[in-house]
Design a protein around this motif. Structure first.
Motif, PDB file in Angstrom:
ATOM      1  N   HIS A 130       0.860  -1.197   0.000  1.00 42.01           N
ATOM      2  CA  HIS A 130       0.000   0.000   0.000  1.00 42.01           C
ATOM      3  C   HIS A 130       0.887   1.234   0.000  1.00 42.01           C
ATOM      4  CE1 HIS A 130      -3.224  -2.742   1.254  1.00 42.01           C
ATOM      5  NE2 HIS A 130      -2.363  -3.216   2.133  1.00 42.01           N
ATOM      6  N   PRO A 131       1.275   1.702  -1.182  1.00 36.88           N
ATOM      7  CA  PRO A 131       2.215   2.827  -1.244  1.00 36.88           C
ATOM      8  C   PRO A 131       1.717   4.077  -0.508  1.00 36.88           C
ATOM      9  CG  PRO A 131       1.936   1.817  -3.402  1.00 36.88           C
ATOM     10  CD  PRO A 131       0.920   1.179  -2.515  1.00 36.88           C
ATOM     11  N   ASP A 132       0.394   4.198  -0.358  1.00 33.72           N
ATOM     12  CA  ASP A 132      -0.138   5.395   0.308  1.00 33.72           C
ATOM     13  C   ASP A 132      -0.084   5.306   1.829  1.00 33.72           C
ATOM     14  OD1 ASP A 132      -0.707   6.382  -2.117  1.00 33.72           O
ATOM     15  OD2 ASP A 132      -2.831   5.811  -2.101  1.00 33.72           O
ATOM     16  N   TRP A 133       0.195   4.118   2.329  1.00 32.32           N
ATOM     17  CA  TRP A 133       0.178   3.918   3.779  1.00 32.32           C
ATOM     18  C   TRP A 133       1.276   4.748   4.439  1.00 32.32           C
ATOM     19  CZ3 TRP A 133       3.588   0.955   7.140  1.00 32.32           C
ATOM     20  CH2 TRP A 133       3.048   0.749   8.416  1.00 32.32           C
ATOM     21  N   ARG A 134       0.887   5.485   5.490  1.00 37.41           N
ATOM     22  CA  ARG A 134       1.908   6.278   6.191  1.00 37.41           C
ATOM     23  C   ARG A 134       2.720   5.342   7.075  1.00 37.41           C
ATOM     24  NH1 ARG A 134      -0.577   4.658   9.319  1.00 37.41           N
ATOM     25  NH2 ARG A 134      -2.544   4.026   8.973  1.00 37.41           N
ATOM     26  N   ALA A 135       4.006   5.527   7.071  1.00 39.26           N
ATOM     27  CA  ALA A 135       4.855   4.685   7.903  1.00 39.26           C
ATOM     28  C   ALA A 135       4.607   5.024   9.373  1.00 39.26           C
ATOM     29  CB  ALA A 135       6.312   4.926   7.558  1.00 39.26           C
ATOM     30  N   VAL A 136       5.003   4.138  10.252  1.00 40.29           N
ATOM     31  CA  VAL A 136       4.844   4.394  11.685  1.00 40.29           C
ATOM     32  C   VAL A 136       6.238   4.477  12.299  1.00 40.29           C
ATOM     33  CG1 VAL A 136       3.757   3.611  13.815  1.00 40.29           C
ATOM     34  CG2 VAL A 136       2.683   3.087  11.639  1.00 40.29           C
ATOM     35  N   PRO A 137       6.807   5.670  12.362  1.00 47.04           N
ATOM     36  CA  PRO A 137       8.179   5.787  12.856  1.00 47.04           C
ATOM     37  C   PRO A 137       8.288   5.597  14.369  1.00 47.04           C
ATOM     38  CG  PRO A 137       7.291   7.955  12.396  1.00 47.04           C
ATOM     39  CD  PRO A 137       6.247   6.971  11.966  1.00 47.04           C
ATOM     40  N   VAL A 138       9.470   5.278  14.804  1.00 47.07           N
ATOM     41  CA  VAL A 138       9.742   5.230  16.251  1.00 47.07           C
ATOM     42  C   VAL A 138      10.271   6.611  16.632  1.00 47.07           C
ATOM     43  CG1 VAL A 138      11.126   4.166  18.085  1.00 47.07           C
ATOM     44  CG2 VAL A 138      10.306   2.773  16.170  1.00 47.07           C
ATOM     45  N   TYR A 139       9.420   7.420  17.197  1.00 46.12           N
ATOM     46  CA  TYR A 139       9.849   8.779  17.535  1.00 46.12           C
ATOM     47  C   TYR A 139      10.839   8.778  18.702  1.00 46.12           C
ATOM     48  CZ  TYR A 139       6.275  10.937  14.567  1.00 46.12           C
ATOM     49  OH  TYR A 139       5.515  11.355  13.512  1.00 46.12           O
ATOM     50  N   PHE A 140      10.540   7.932  19.692  1.00 48.40           N
ATOM     51  CA  PHE A 140      11.390   7.939  20.889  1.00 48.40           C
ATOM     52  C   PHE A 140      11.586   6.540  21.437  1.00 48.40           C
ATOM     53  CE2 PHE A 140       9.020  11.915  20.889  1.00 48.40           C
ATOM     54  CZ  PHE A 140      10.081  12.796  20.783  1.00 48.40           C
ATOM     55  N   ILE A 141      12.677   6.409  22.182  1.00 49.40           N
ATOM     56  CA  ILE A 141      12.838   5.191  22.965  1.00 49.40           C
ATOM     57  C   ILE A 141      13.052   5.600  24.426  1.00 49.40           C
ATOM     58  CG2 ILE A 141      13.732   3.814  21.047  1.00 49.40           C
ATOM     59  CD1 ILE A 141      16.502   4.176  22.100  1.00 49.40           C
ATOM     60  N   GLY A 142      12.521   4.786  25.307  1.00 49.30           N
ATOM     61  CA  GLY A 142      12.651   5.043  26.744  1.00 49.30           C
ATOM     62  C   GLY A 142      13.768   4.179  27.298  1.00 49.30           C
ATOM     63  N   VAL A 143      14.685   4.818  27.995  1.00 51.82           N
ATOM     64  CA  VAL A 143      15.819   4.062  28.546  1.00 51.82           C
ATOM     65  C   VAL A 143      15.947   4.264  30.053  1.00 51.82           C
ATOM     66  CG1 VAL A 143      17.176   3.863  26.430  1.00 51.82           C
ATOM     67  CG2 VAL A 143      17.373   5.929  27.815  1.00 51.82           C
ATOM     68  N   GLY A 144      14.819   4.423  30.735  1.00 51.71           N
ATOM     69  CA  GLY A 144      14.867   4.577  32.183  1.00 51.71           C
ATOM     70  C   GLY A 144      13.616   5.287  32.683  1.00 51.71           C
ATOM     71  N   GLU A 145      13.549   5.448  33.994  1.00 52.32           N
ATOM     72  CA  GLU A 145      12.331   6.003  34.590  1.00 52.32           C
ATOM     73  C   GLU A 145      12.438   7.496  34.893  1.00 52.32           C
ATOM     74  OE1 GLU A 145      10.259   2.909  37.226  1.00 52.32           O
ATOM     75  OE2 GLU A 145      12.373   2.394  37.379  1.00 52.32           O
ATOM     76  N   LYS A 146      13.615   8.056  34.660  1.00 55.54           N
ATOM     77  CA  LYS A 146      13.797   9.464  35.008  1.00 55.54           C
ATOM     78  C   LYS A 146      13.354  10.383  33.869  1.00 55.54           C
ATOM     79  CE  LYS A 146      18.159   9.431  36.311  1.00 55.54           C
ATOM     80  NZ  LYS A 146      18.564   8.029  36.078  1.00 55.54           N
ATOM     81  N   LEU A 147      13.176  11.648  34.224  1.00 49.53           N
ATOM     82  CA  LEU A 147      12.676  12.628  33.256  1.00 49.53           C
ATOM     83  C   LEU A 147      13.485  12.683  31.974  1.00 49.53           C
ATOM     84  CD1 LEU A 147      11.835  15.715  35.493  1.00 49.53           C
ATOM     85  CD2 LEU A 147      10.254  14.428  34.066  1.00 49.53           C
ATOM     86  N   GLU A 148      14.791  12.519  32.129  1.00 51.11           N
ATOM     87  CA  GLU A 148      15.645  12.699  30.953  1.00 51.11           C
ATOM     88  C   GLU A 148      15.845  11.407  30.153  1.00 51.11           C
ATOM     89  OE1 GLU A 148      18.268  12.458  34.638  1.00 51.11           O
ATOM     90  OE2 GLU A 148      16.358  13.327  34.065  1.00 51.11           O
TER      91      GLU A 148
END
Ligand SMILES: Nc1nc2c(ncn2[C@@H]2O[C@H](COP(=O)(O)OP(=O)(O)OP(=O)(O)O)[C@@H](O)[C@H]2O)c(=O)[nH]1
Ligand SMILES: [Mg+2]
Length: 359
Positions: free
Chosen positions: A325-343
């Protein structure tokens, strides 16, 4: 319009308007410099040390389970045993049967094409193949094209939705963006309290309603966001399994009602996935995408015992889907979580991730 990548760069910078992935060094810009353009903040040099820290966490996390991958290449020659071990290691790393087969084929093809003879060359080839497979998942989250930018966040129970929203809020707020949080998880008092703690920490406003209808809260929040001139409205929803059909209907309703409050919203519909989920993560992406037409992913808990390979499975699925489906929008990985802290929230970089998986 501004993105999570630095706009005012002295060197070559990524272009949020084109949606092109940033160069590795530019991707070191976390949300920290995201609003530089809009708010006219001074540009800063990439903070290599910070990137190192999170890469270290990611590596340490992946190494707990993914160590098999690098050990495959310690032998003296490229033979069937090596490929068998590689197959096992990829399966153990949660890449899934399809992506494992695909990666093996690609690696074998490139080994033949390059005439590689040493296992370490196969390792480098795998790193390249993996990075290329993951590359389409790397895309900056662009905010500011429409105000308020409405981001709806969904996922199964305990995936890390509220924590990720807290982290995202922190970074946005610390750059001067005005954020409004909506508690569309109205089932549990604890959910309201949890988000209220994040709101307090970030000194941002919150819209919640005890025992109310999650769609109504979302409507109120988007309306309030518009009236109060907020930059971003983040909508936290209650965890649910894709098999709970009535709850999936409720999510669809939340989305529909958000659009009633603002015809251009939601700008983003994000799925939060626990990196430890293994192959079920792919099933989650498919089901939530079907229901909500996702625009992006956040993969959390990659600092723990997550194996990381599931991103290869998601990337292959997206690739195949796009081909059909060439029209299908991809689903990017915007972020990854590497811990429980704010940063502990980072932008996803395909090459770094592939490298960390193979370390
Ligand atoms: N180690 C680690 N823990 C995380 C990360 N993200 C979230 N968590 C933890 O995962 C647990 C669940 O996080 P929540 O943010 O409450 O998850 P949720 O998806 O909002 O949960 P529900 O609303 O109950 O569905 C908490 O203990 C978080 O601290 C991460 O990136 N790394
Ligand atoms: Mg929550």
């Amino acid at each position: 319009m501004f993105s999570f990548f630095r706009k005012k760069s002295p060197g070559p910078a990524s272009d949020a308007h084109s949606g092109e992935p940033a160069a590795a060094s530019e991707s070191t810009r976390l949300i920290g410099s995201a609003l530089g353009r809009a708010l006219d903040l001074p540009a800063q040099a990439p903070v290599a040390a910070e990137r190192q820290t999170w890469l270290g966490k990611l590596r340490a996390g992946l190494r707990k389970t993914g160590s098999g991958l690098s050990q495959v290449f310690t032998g003296a020659q490229i033979d069937d045993t090596l490929y068998e071990e590689l197959e096992t290691a990829l399966l153990m790393a949660d890449a899934g049967v399809q992506a494992t087969e695909w990666l093996l084929q690609e690696v074998k093809r490139k080994v033949a094409a390059t005439g590689a003879t040493r296992p370490v060359q196969v390792q480098n080839i795998l790193a390249d193949v993996l990075a290329q497979l993951l590359q389409p998942l790397q895309k900056p989250l662009v905010i500011g094209a429409h105000t308020p930018n409405v981001i709806m966040v969904a996922g199964v129970n305990g995936a890390g939705k509220t924590t990720s929203i807290g982290k995202l809020t922190h970074h946005l707020a610390s750059e001067g963006a005005s954020v409004l949080l909506a508690v569309a998880d109205t089932f549990r008092a604890a959910a309201r309290e949890q988000l209220a703690v994040w709101a307090d920490r970030n000194t941002v406003e919150i819209v919640s309603q005890e025992g109310g209808d999650p769609a109504a809260v979302s409507f109120d929040a988007v309306s309030a966001g518009r009236a109060r001139g907020k930059d971003v409205v983040l909508v936290d929803t209650a965890g649910r399994l894709p098999t709970q059909l009535h709850l999936m209907e409720e999510l669809k309703k939340i989305k529909r009602v958000i659009t009633k409050a603002d015809p251009q919203a939601p700008d983003e519909v994000l799925l939060v996935i626990d990196g430890n989920t293994g192959q079920n993560a792919l099933a989650q992406v498919k089901a939530f995408d079907e229901a909500l037409q996702l625009t992006g992913l956040i993969v959390t808990k990659l600092d723990g015992t997550a194996k990381g390979g599931v991103l290869a499975a998601i990337a292959l699925w997206a690739r195949q889907r796009q081909a059909q489906h060439p029209d299908w929008r991809a689903v990017p990985v915007y972020f990854i979580g590497v811990g429980e802290k704010l940063e502990d929230l980072e932008t996803f970089n395909a090459r770094e991730f592939a490298q960390a998986l193979l370390d």
